[in-house]
Design a protein around this motif. Structure first.
Motif, PDB file in Angstrom:
ATOM      1  N   ALA A 156       0.824  -1.200   0.000  1.00 11.97           N
ATOM      2  CA  ALA A 156       0.000   0.000   0.000  1.00 11.97           C
ATOM      3  C   ALA A 156       0.860   1.252   0.000  1.00 11.97           C
ATOM      4  O   ALA A 156       0.444   2.299  -0.487  1.00 11.97           O
ATOM      5  CB  ALA A 156      -0.928   0.003   1.215  1.00 11.97           C
ATOM      6  N   ASP A 157       2.068   1.136   0.548  1.00 11.30           N
ATOM      7  CA  ASP A 157       2.971   2.286   0.575  1.00 11.30           C
ATOM      8  C   ASP A 157       4.064   2.158  -0.475  1.00 11.30           C
ATOM      9  O   ASP A 157       5.060   2.867  -0.429  1.00 11.30           O
ATOM     10  CB  ASP A 157       3.631   2.403   1.959  1.00 11.30           C
ATOM     11  N   GLY A 158       3.913   1.209  -1.388  1.00 12.55           N
ATOM     12  CA  GLY A 158       4.938   0.994  -2.401  1.00 12.55           C
ATOM     13  C   GLY A 158       6.181   0.325  -1.846  1.00 12.55           C
ATOM     14  O   GLY A 158       7.245   0.365  -2.453  1.00 12.55           O
ATOM     15  N   GLY A 159       6.046  -0.306  -0.687  1.00 12.99           N
ATOM     16  CA  GLY A 159       7.190  -0.936  -0.026  1.00 12.99           C
ATOM     17  C   GLY A 159       7.335  -2.396  -0.394  1.00 12.99           C
ATOM     18  O   GLY A 159       6.616  -2.905  -1.257  1.00 12.99           O
ATOM     19  N   MET A 194      -7.229  -6.377  -2.198  1.00 14.98           N
ATOM     20  CA  MET A 194      -8.262  -5.554  -1.566  1.00 14.98           C
ATOM     21  C   MET A 194      -7.630  -4.565  -0.591  1.00 14.98           C
ATOM     22  O   MET A 194      -8.101  -3.454  -0.406  1.00 14.98           O
ATOM     23  CB  MET A 194      -9.232  -6.429  -0.783  1.00 14.98           C
ATOM     24  N   HIS A 195      -6.557  -5.027   0.069  1.00 13.83           N
ATOM     25  CA  HIS A 195      -5.901  -4.178   1.063  1.00 13.83           C
ATOM     26  C   HIS A 195      -4.854  -3.257   0.461  1.00 13.83           C
ATOM     27  O   HIS A 195      -4.412  -2.322   1.102  1.00 13.83           O
ATOM     28  CB  HIS A 195      -5.234  -5.045   2.127  1.00 13.83           C
ATOM     29  N   THR A 196      -4.417  -3.583  -0.728  1.00  9.99           N
ATOM     30  CA  THR A 196      -3.273  -2.818  -1.239  1.00  9.99           C
ATOM     31  C   THR A 196      -3.611  -1.986  -2.464  1.00  9.99           C
ATOM     32  O   THR A 196      -2.816  -1.167  -2.875  1.00  9.99           O
ATOM     33  CB  THR A 196      -2.111  -3.760  -1.581  1.00  9.99           C
ATOM     34  N   CYS A 197      -4.769  -2.203  -3.089  1.00  6.75           N
ATOM     35  CA  CYS A 197      -5.134  -1.402  -4.255  1.00  6.75           C
ATOM     36  C   CYS A 197      -6.236  -0.433  -3.849  1.00  6.75           C
ATOM     37  O   CYS A 197      -7.340  -0.849  -3.541  1.00  6.75           O
ATOM     38  CB  CYS A 197      -5.636  -2.289  -5.402  1.00  6.75           C
ATOM     39  N   TRP A 198      -5.915   0.796  -3.836  1.00 12.98           N
ATOM     40  CA  TRP A 198      -6.884   1.778  -3.353  1.00 12.98           C
ATOM     41  C   TRP A 198      -7.613   2.482  -4.481  1.00 12.98           C
ATOM     42  O   TRP A 198      -8.577   3.176  -4.262  1.00 12.98           O
ATOM     43  CB  TRP A 198      -6.188   2.801  -2.446  1.00 12.98           C
ATOM     44  N   GLU A 199      -7.132   2.318  -5.720  1.00 10.45           N
ATOM     45  CA  GLU A 199      -7.815   3.002  -6.811  1.00 10.45           C
ATOM     46  C   GLU A 199      -9.114   2.278  -7.167  1.00 10.45           C
ATOM     47  O   GLU A 199      -9.132   1.071  -7.206  1.00 10.45           O
ATOM     48  CB  GLU A 199      -6.953   3.042  -8.079  1.00 10.45           C
TER      49      GLU A 199
END
Ligand SMILES: [Zn+2]
Ligand SMILES: [Zn+2]
Length: 97
Positions: free
Chosen positions: A55-58, A92-97
């Motif tokens: 989610a933070d690109g990490g 679901m948890h990591t794609c916010w678009e």
């Protein structure tokens, strides 16, 4: 690029979450209850087994491979070999678009 130290990242993340949860519990129920509580909090797409900062690109520790069918028979998904998290709940948890 070096491989991230996932064990350390997980430990830091878990310590931060534990501190946060215990502090909240202490305010709600007092010291004794706070020390005794157990908690299960998933942070972003991560689990207690795998670190995930997608989610933070990490970095992400999940190892998605294989395939399993959904219980309802409507399709399936690939899943993490380490913790069993499905690719669906991961995105679901990591794609916010
Ligand atoms: Zn991830
Ligand atoms: Zn995993």
């Amino acid at each position: 690029m070096t491989t991230p130290d996932f064990a350390k990242l997980r430990a830091e993340r878990d310590a931060a979450i534990e501190k946060m949860v215990k502090e909240a519990a202490r305010q709600l129920w007092g010291d004794e209850a706070a020390d005794g509580i157990s908690y299960h909090v998933n942070h972003g797409g991560g689990t207690w087994v795998c670190y995930c900062a997608c989610a933070d690109g990490g970095p992400c520790e999940h190892e998605f491979s294989g395939w399993r069918d959904f219980e309802d028979g409507l399709g399936g998904e690939t899943f993490c070999q380490r913790c069993g998290m499905g690719a669906m709940s991961h995105s679901m948890h990591t794609c916010w678009e």
